[in-house]
Design a protein around this motif. Structure first.
Motif, PDB file in Angstrom:
ATOM      1  N   ARG A   1       0.807  -1.223   0.000  1.00 27.84           N
ATOM      2  CA  ARG A   1       0.000   0.000   0.000  1.00 27.84           C
ATOM      3  C   ARG A   1       0.839   1.272   0.000  1.00 27.84           C
ATOM      4  O   ARG A   1       0.419   2.311   0.483  1.00 27.84           O
TER       5      ARG A   1
ATOM      6  N   PRO B   1      -1.883   0.931 -10.845  1.00 25.12           N
ATOM      7  CA  PRO B   1      -2.023   2.358 -11.132  1.00 25.12           C
ATOM      8  C   PRO B   1      -2.219   3.243  -9.908  1.00 25.12           C
ATOM      9  O   PRO B   1      -1.872   4.424  -9.945  1.00 25.12           O
ATOM     10  N   SER B   2      -2.777   2.710  -8.841  1.00 30.06           N
ATOM     11  CA  SER B   2      -2.975   3.529  -7.643  1.00 30.06           C
ATOM     12  C   SER B   2      -1.683   3.691  -6.849  1.00 30.06           C
ATOM     13  O   SER B   2      -1.601   4.546  -5.966  1.00 30.06           O
ATOM     14  N   ALA B   3      -0.675   2.872  -7.149  1.00 29.60           N
ATOM     15  CA  ALA B   3       0.585   2.919  -6.406  1.00 29.60           C
ATOM     16  C   ALA B   3       1.653   3.754  -7.091  1.00 29.60           C
ATOM     17  O   ALA B   3       2.584   4.227  -6.451  1.00 29.60           O
TER      18      ALA B   3
ATOM     19  N   LEU C   1       2.125   7.030  -9.430  1.00 29.50           N
ATOM     20  CA  LEU C   1       1.541   8.234 -10.015  1.00 29.50           C
ATOM     21  C   LEU C   1       2.650   8.975 -10.748  1.00 29.50           C
ATOM     22  O   LEU C   1       3.638   9.399 -10.136  1.00 29.50           O
TER      23      LEU C   1
ATOM     24  N   VAL D   1       2.771   4.412  -2.041  1.00 31.89           N
ATOM     25  CA  VAL D   1       2.489   5.253  -3.208  1.00 31.89           C
ATOM     26  C   VAL D   1       3.780   5.957  -3.619  1.00 31.89           C
ATOM     27  O   VAL D   1       4.426   6.622  -2.798  1.00 31.89           O
TER      28      VAL D   1
ATOM     29  N   ARG E   1      -1.278   5.268 -19.433  1.00 30.31           N
ATOM     30  CA  ARG E   1      -2.344   4.394 -18.944  1.00 30.31           C
ATOM     31  C   ARG E   1      -2.862   3.441 -20.005  1.00 30.31           C
ATOM     32  O   ARG E   1      -3.394   2.393 -19.705  1.00 30.31           O
TER      33      ARG E   1
ATOM     34  N   SER F   1       3.494   0.316 -13.488  1.00 28.35           N
ATOM     35  CA  SER F   1       2.523   1.343 -13.105  1.00 28.35           C
ATOM     36  C   SER F   1       1.145   1.051 -13.700  1.00 28.35           C
ATOM     37  O   SER F   1       0.123   1.414 -13.113  1.00 28.35           O
TER      38      SER F   1
END
Length: 305
Positions: free
Chosen positions: A203, A231-233, A235, A205, A301, A227
Motif C-alpha cells: 500500500r 495504477p494507484s501505487a 503516479l 504510493v 495508462r 505502473s
C-alpha cells in the motif's frame, strides 16, 4: 546490557559476553556456517572472536536463534539466523543492535563482507558496495560499508542500485522520485523493480516526476508496465514548465528520512543516507511545487507494451 524485544515475533536480542555466551553462539554459528554452508570449522572460529562485541538472539524459551559480531576493525560479521527463524525480523534486529552498539562505542563507520545472497538485506540498512566481488570460505562475497550519522558517497553504478534499494526498502508509505526519463540503468534493474513492486503491494504510493515522458515510452521502460498493473501505487507526471525542466539534478526520498541525491540527473554519482528526515523533507519541498505544475502522464495508462 541492552535488550531489544520484539513481542510479535517472540524473540529478544542482546549484547552478550563472549565467554559466557559461547555455547549459544557456537550452537547457531556451527549450525548455519559449518553444517548448512560447509565452512570449515577452523575458518569459522578465529582469534578475533574473544576481542569482538557479540549480540545474540534468543526465542522466548531462551534458546539461541541468531548471532552477529563487531570486530575491532569496525566490521560486522558472523551474522547468522537459524532456518526456522528467517524472514521473521531476527536478522534486522541483530543488525540494528550491532549498529546501536557501534554508535555507543563512538564509531563513525562500519564495514562488512556480505554474502552475495544477503546483498539486498544490507543495502536496505544503508550499506553500499565497494570493490570487486570475491570468494571467502567458498562463498561469493561483496564488501560493503556505511558511515553512521553521516552522508554516504555513491560513486559507482552498483552503489547507486544499493542506495535505491535502501531508500525504497525503508519507505513507510510514500516515495518521491524526481527523474529525467525513468533513469535507464537504475529504475529498470530487476532488484529495483522487485523492491518497488513490494513497496506498492504494501500500500505504498510512489510519486514520480519526469522531465522527458517520451523517451521511457519509446524504450518500453518496465516501470511503465508496473505502473499500469498497479495504477494507484505509481503516479507519474511530466514536467512542462521551462523553469522546472532546467533542473539538472535527480533524487529519490522517502517518508522515513531516506534520500539519494544526484547532482547530475543522467549520472549515478551522488550521496545517500537512510536516516536524515530534515534532508528528505527538504527534497520533498523541492518536489511538491513542481508536482503541482506538472501534467499527469495519461498516455502511459493505455500504452500496450
Amino acid at each position: 546490557m541492552s535488550v531489544v524485544t520484539a513481542p510479535e515475533q517472540a524473540f529478544t536480542v542482546e549484547a552478550v559476553d563472549y565467554q559466557a555466551a559461547l555455547p549459544h553462539l557456537r550452537a547457531v554459528r556451527d549450525a548455519v556456517f559449518v553444517q548448512e554452508q560447509g565452512v570449515p570449522r577452523e575458518l569459522e572460529w578465529d582469534e578475533l572472536d574473544p576481542l569482538c562485541h557479540h549480540v545474540l538472539a534468543r526465542d522466548m524459551q531462551g534458546q539461541p536463534i541468531g548471532t552477529g559480531r563487531l570486530t575491532p576493525e569496525h566490521r560486522i560479521g558472523r551474522m547468522a539466523v537459524l532456518p526456522d527463524w528467517r524472514g521473521r525480523g531476527v536478522g534486522d534486529a541483530l543488525l540494528l543492535a550491532l549498529i546501536d552498539t557501534a554508535r555507543t562505542l563512538g564509531w563513525h563507520d562500519l564495514s562488512l563482507h556480505a554474502q552475495v545472497s544477503a546483498y539486498g538485506f544490507y543495502a536496505r540498512h544503508g550499506f553500499l558496495p565497494y570493490g570487486d566481488r570475491f570468494v571467502e570460505a567458498g562463498i561469493d562475497h561483496q564488501s560493503m560499508r556505511r558511515l553512521l550519522d553521516a552522508t554516504n558517497a555513491v560513486e559507482t553504478h552498483d552503489a547507486a542500485i544499493a542506495a535505491l534499494l535502501g531508500i525504497i526498502g525503508t519507505a513507510r508509505r510514500e516515495l518521491w522520485i524526481y527523474s529525467r526519463e525513468l533513469d535507464p540503468g537504475l529504475l529498470d534493474q530487476a532488484d529495483v523493480l522487485a523492491a518497488l513492486r513490494r513497496f506498492a503491494t504494501q500500500r505504498g504510493v510512489a510519486h514520480i516526476l519526469l522531465q522527458d515522458a517520451l523517451a521511457p515510452q519509446s524504450a518500453h521502460a518496465p516501470l511503465i508496465g508496473l505502473s499500469q498493473r498497479l495504477p494507484s501505487a505509481f503516479l507519474l507526471r511530466a514536467i512542462e514548465e521551462p523553469v522546472d525542466r532546467a533542473y539538472a539534478a535527480a533524487f529519490i526520498a522517502n517518508d522515513r528520512g531516506g534520500w539519494y541525491f544526484r547532482p547530475l540527473g543522467h549520472r549515478p554519482e551522488g550521496e545517500a543516507r537512510i536516516d536524515q528526515p530534515a534532508r528528505a523533507k527538504q527534497l520533498q519541498n523541492v518536489f511538491e511545487p513542481v508536482w503541482e505544475r506538472a501534467r499527469p502522464c495519461s498516455e502511459y495508462r493505455t500504452l500496450g507494451i
